[in-house]
Design an enzyme around this catalytic site. Structure first.
Site, PDB file in Angstrom:
ATOM      1  N   LYS A 196       1.760  12.230 -33.509  1.00 20.78           N
ATOM      2  CA  LYS A 196       1.693  10.780 -33.162  1.00 20.78           C
ATOM      3  C   LYS A 196       0.519  10.155 -33.658  1.00 20.78           C
ATOM      4  O   LYS A 196       0.124   9.103 -33.091  1.00 20.78           O
ATOM      5  CB  LYS A 196       1.557  10.639 -31.807  1.00 20.78           C
ATOM      6  CG  LYS A 196       3.132  11.198 -30.948  1.00 20.78           C
ATOM      7  CD  LYS A 196       3.187  11.172 -29.620  1.00 20.78           C
ATOM      8  CE  LYS A 196       4.326  11.580 -29.047  1.00 20.78           C
ATOM      9  NZ  LYS A 196       4.843  11.701 -27.712  1.00 20.78           N
ATOM     10  N   ARG A 203       5.843  12.554 -16.368  1.00 12.66           N
ATOM     11  CA  ARG A 203       6.657  11.978 -17.085  1.00 12.66           C
ATOM     12  C   ARG A 203       8.238  12.256 -16.674  1.00 12.66           C
ATOM     13  O   ARG A 203       8.407  13.182 -16.158  1.00 12.66           O
ATOM     14  CB  ARG A 203       6.799  12.479 -18.719  1.00 12.66           C
ATOM     15  CG  ARG A 203       5.477  12.331 -19.320  1.00 12.66           C
ATOM     16  CD  ARG A 203       5.207  10.743 -19.612  1.00 12.66           C
ATOM     17  NE  ARG A 203       6.154  10.061 -20.358  1.00 12.66           N
ATOM     18  CZ  ARG A 203       6.004  10.016 -21.755  1.00 12.66           C
ATOM     19  NH1 ARG A 203       5.173  10.751 -22.393  1.00 12.66           N
ATOM     20  NH2 ARG A 203       6.968   9.370 -22.532  1.00 12.66           N
ATOM     21  N   PRO A 240       5.431   5.709 -28.900  1.00  7.94           N
ATOM     22  CA  PRO A 240       6.414   5.932 -29.888  1.00  7.94           C
ATOM     23  C   PRO A 240       6.409   7.528 -29.984  1.00  7.94           C
ATOM     24  O   PRO A 240       5.432   8.193 -29.973  1.00  7.94           O
ATOM     25  CB  PRO A 240       5.598   5.363 -31.186  1.00  7.94           C
ATOM     26  CG  PRO A 240       4.780   4.285 -30.234  1.00  7.94           C
ATOM     27  CD  PRO A 240       4.443   4.775 -29.015  1.00  7.94           C
ATOM     28  N   GLU A 241       7.688   7.904 -30.511  1.00 10.42           N
ATOM     29  CA  GLU A 241       7.778   9.359 -30.854  1.00 10.42           C
ATOM     30  C   GLU A 241       7.499   9.615 -32.447  1.00 10.42           C
ATOM     31  O   GLU A 241       7.609   8.727 -33.033  1.00 10.42           O
ATOM     32  CB  GLU A 241       9.253   9.727 -30.324  1.00 10.42           C
ATOM     33  CG  GLU A 241       9.359   9.543 -28.737  1.00 10.42           C
ATOM     34  CD  GLU A 241      10.404  10.841 -28.375  1.00 10.42           C
ATOM     35  OE1 GLU A 241      10.575  11.721 -28.877  1.00 10.42           O
ATOM     36  OE2 GLU A 241      11.052  10.233 -27.236  1.00 10.42           O
TER      37      GLU A 241
END
Length: 264
Positions: free
Chosen positions: A52, A254, A2-3
């Site tokens: 986060k 990523r 989740p951002e």
């Protein structure tokens, strides 16, 4: 993972549903059994997000620290709820709602010294009014690391994930491979300002909206199956601005997306 915009939405929902309630806490999975025993019956005060990280605060100072990681998620159900299904790390229940947490990287009690150490490690969060972007600039301006990697480093900026990383660099026409120290202060200020603009939209709307209306070619908002981004997850597709093929590669584990023409 989740951002940053996801956590403030969860914090607001949990505060709305739980604030002032004496929660019934349990750990059906058993991995938060001691923590749930301690918070069981305590009055929930508020939830807040730092990057986060999600913090549940209880009256009296008890604090639960939650990091969802790649697989963590919350489910909210009306009371009475069915018995928990799957690996529920923590269940919080009131007279009207049940909130289940599954699969987090962290769900733990945390004292003030550890919390202070955690927050000291985090970079400024564009979603927080008390953020100090100059702290991030100090790190960026001295680093040979590509800006595309620096934006994902939570010790540089808290809360930015892969989507916002790709999109804000495109919007600012900055090549993701450019070393941080090669940015000037004007470019950094514009990049930070864009994050401060974009991320609250995600909090408000519940989805990341990064494409300016003039670049959407008249398509209705949120068309099914159509990416709502400039470059993120649009590898091998034409750039919305110049029609150059969007590129994808791995950067520090990523996926990285960019337009080689718009982001020279």
């Amino acid at each position: 993972m989740p951002e940053g915009h996801t956590l403030p939405r969860l914090a607001a929902e949990h505060t709305r549903l739980l604030a002032g309630e004496h929660v019934r806490a349990s750990s059906p999975q058993g991995r938060f059994a001691e923590g749930s025993r301690i918070i069981d019956g305590q009055a929930f005060e508020l939830a807040e997000a730092w990057g986060k990280h999600l913090l549940h605060r209880y009256e009296g100072g008890t604090l639960v620290h939650i990091h969802l990681g790649l697989y963590g998620s919350f489910t909210t159900l009306p009371t009475p709820a069915e018995p928990p299904v799957g690996q529920v790390r923590m269940r919080l229940a009131t007279g009207s709602h049940v909130i289940d947490l599954r699969g987090p990287t962290r769900c733990e009690l945390m004292g003030q010294p550890r919390l202070a150490a955690l927050l000291d490690r985090l970079g400024p969060d564009p979603l927080r009014r008390d953020a100090e972007p100059g702290l991030a600039w100090d790190r960026v301006s001295r680093s040979r690391v590509p800006i595309g990697a620096l934006l994902m480093d939570q010790e540089v900026i808290a809360g930015v994930g892969n989507v916002y990383r790709a999109e804000v660099l495109f919007r600012q026409r900055i090549a993701p491979h450019r070393p941080g120290r090669d940015l000037d202060r004007r470019q950094w200020n514009a990049l930070w300002s864009d994050l401060v603009t974009l991320m609250p939209v995600g909090v408000r709307e519940g989805r990341m909206i990064t494409v300016r209306p003039e670049h959407d070619h008249g398509a209705p908002p949120y068309a099914p199956g159509r990416p709502r981004t400039y470059v993120y997850r649009r590898a091998a597709e034409p750039c919305r601005i110049c029609a150059t093929t969007v590129k994808q590669e791995e950067l520090r584990g990523r996926k990285l997306y960019w337009c080689p023409r718009c982001q020279r």
